[in-house]
Design an enzyme around this catalytic site. Sequence first.
Site, short mmCIF file in Angstrom:
data_model
loop_
_atom_site.label_atom_id
_atom_site.label_comp_id
_atom_site.label_asym_id
_atom_site.label_seq_id
_atom_site.Cartn_x
_atom_site.Cartn_y
_atom_site.Cartn_z
N THR A 5 4.59 -1.89 7.52
CA THR A 5 5.53 -2.44 8.81
C THR A 5 4.83 -2.76 9.85
OG1 THR A 5 7.13 -0.92 7.61
CG2 THR A 5 7.50 -1.70 9.64
N ASP A 24 10.96 -6.32 4.70
CA ASP A 24 10.53 -4.86 4.76
C ASP A 24 11.07 -4.05 3.32
OD1 ASP A 24 8.47 -3.06 5.39
OD2 ASP A 24 9.53 -2.22 7.04
N GLU A 25 10.31 -2.86 3.17
CA GLU A 25 10.80 -1.93 2.02
C GLU A 25 11.32 -2.84 0.85
OE1 GLU A 25 10.09 0.95 2.46
OE2 GLU A 25 9.82 1.29 4.62
N ALA A 26 10.52 -3.60 0.55
CA ALA A 26 10.84 -4.64 -0.63
C ALA A 26 11.14 -3.97 -1.97
CB ALA A 26 10.01 -5.77 -0.73
N GLY A 36 0.75 -1.18 0.03
CA GLY A 36 0.03 0.05 -0.06
C GLY A 36 0.92 1.22 -0.06
N MET A 87 2.43 5.03 1.68
CA MET A 87 3.16 5.25 3.00
C MET A 87 2.18 5.47 4.09
SD MET A 87 6.56 7.56 2.04
CE MET A 87 6.89 7.24 3.57
N PHE A 88 2.57 5.21 5.26
CA PHE A 88 1.99 5.40 6.51
C PHE A 88 0.58 4.34 6.46
CE2 PHE A 88 3.54 9.37 5.48
CZ PHE A 88 4.64 9.58 6.46
N SER A 89 0.64 3.46 5.49
CA SER A 89 -0.58 2.57 5.39
C SER A 89 -0.65 1.53 6.58
CB SER A 89 -0.87 2.25 4.02
OG SER A 89 0.11 1.47 3.65
N GLY A 90 0.40 1.18 7.26
CA GLY A 90 0.42 0.07 8.49
C GLY A 90 1.37 -1.24 7.65
P1 ADP Z 1 4.07 2.08 6.50
O1 ADP Z 1 5.07 0.79 6.68
O2 ADP Z 1 2.78 1.56 5.44
O3 ADP Z 1 4.69 3.31 5.94
P2 ADP Z 1 4.05 2.07 9.04
O4 ADP Z 1 3.43 0.68 9.92
O5 ADP Z 1 5.14 2.15 9.40
O6 ADP Z 1 3.43 2.23 7.95
O7 ADP Z 1 3.17 3.14 10.22
C1 ADP Z 1 2.04 2.99 10.34
C2 ADP Z 1 1.41 4.17 11.46
O8 ADP Z 1 1.68 5.11 10.95
C3 ADP Z 1 -0.03 4.21 12.02
O9 ADP Z 1 -0.33 3.10 12.80
C4 ADP Z 1 -0.11 5.46 12.44
O10 ADP Z 1 0.37 5.77 13.76
C5 ADP Z 1 0.92 6.27 11.70
N1 ADP Z 1 0.44 7.24 10.73
C6 ADP Z 1 1.06 8.55 10.49
N2 ADP Z 1 0.34 9.22 9.64
C7 ADP Z 1 -0.77 8.36 8.95
C8 ADP Z 1 -1.69 8.45 8.27
N3 ADP Z 1 -1.92 9.20 7.42
N4 ADP Z 1 -2.62 7.56 8.01
C9 ADP Z 1 -2.38 6.46 8.68
N5 ADP Z 1 -1.49 6.28 9.72
C10 ADP Z 1 -0.58 7.26 9.97
MG MG Z 2 7.11 0.59 6.39
#
Ligand code: ADP
Ligand code: MG
Length: 196
Positions: free
Chosen positions: A24, A89-91, A17, A19-22
């Site tokens: 990791t 991660d970060e594949a 997904g 960035m910031f979608s959870g």
């Molecule tokens: P990813 O690996 O997809 O970049 P992470 O798992 O590292 O995401 O982080 C997800 C966390 O980021 C959420 O649980 C929340 O705390 C934080 N976060 C920051 N900005 C947002 C956003 N815009 N939408 C959802 N979560 C966000």
């Molecule tokens: Mg990540």
Amino acid sequence: MIPRRFPQSGWVEVVTGCMFSGKTEELIRRLNRARYAKLEVVVFKPSVDVRYAVADVVSHSDERIPCKPVKTAGDILRNVGTASVVGIDEAQFFDASLVDVVNRLADEGRRVVVAGLDQDFRGRPFEPIPQLMAIAEYVDKTLAVCMVCGAPANRSQRMVHRESQVLLGAAEVYEARCRAHWDPDTFDARQEELPL
Ligand code: ADP
Ligand code: MG
């Protein structure tokens, strides 16, 4: 002999997904559950990702799990040892050879959980994730929250004006955006001076 292998074959799970979608967080959740099951787990990330830590996979919410940073996909094969569960991660920062590596690990009977971006900041498919989605047994798409309107977001808005596909950064460089509020040609001019 690899101990505690799954009785049948291995498989591939992709978590992908914007960035910031959870992604990791979800990767860490799955790997921790495997640890509770007393399975041997090993986690890799590309060594270029030094945003939060050198030898941990770290989520934006500061959940973390120790990992082996590696330069190439081939390094994963060389360092996987006897682990029956492999996290990556970060594949999207690995090259196309990651697809063969992941297939081989699963063929050997291992469970492989891969997380990475499905699209770059221009909305283009971010290889090799699309290839991995094709060969995976399971694919989960994660959504963030749009920073403009609060709707489900599947795009990464780059807030600074840089054209390279790879630009390391977190909240200072990217925002999650929905389809309506994502535009790769607009950026926050105040951020132009950031030394990146
Ligand atoms: P990813 O690996 O997809 O970049 P992470 O798992 O590292 O995401 O982080 C997800 C966390 O980021 C959420 O649980 C929340 O705390 C934080 N976060 C920051 N900005 C947002 C956003 N815009 N939408 C959802 N979560 C966000
Ligand atoms: Mg990540």
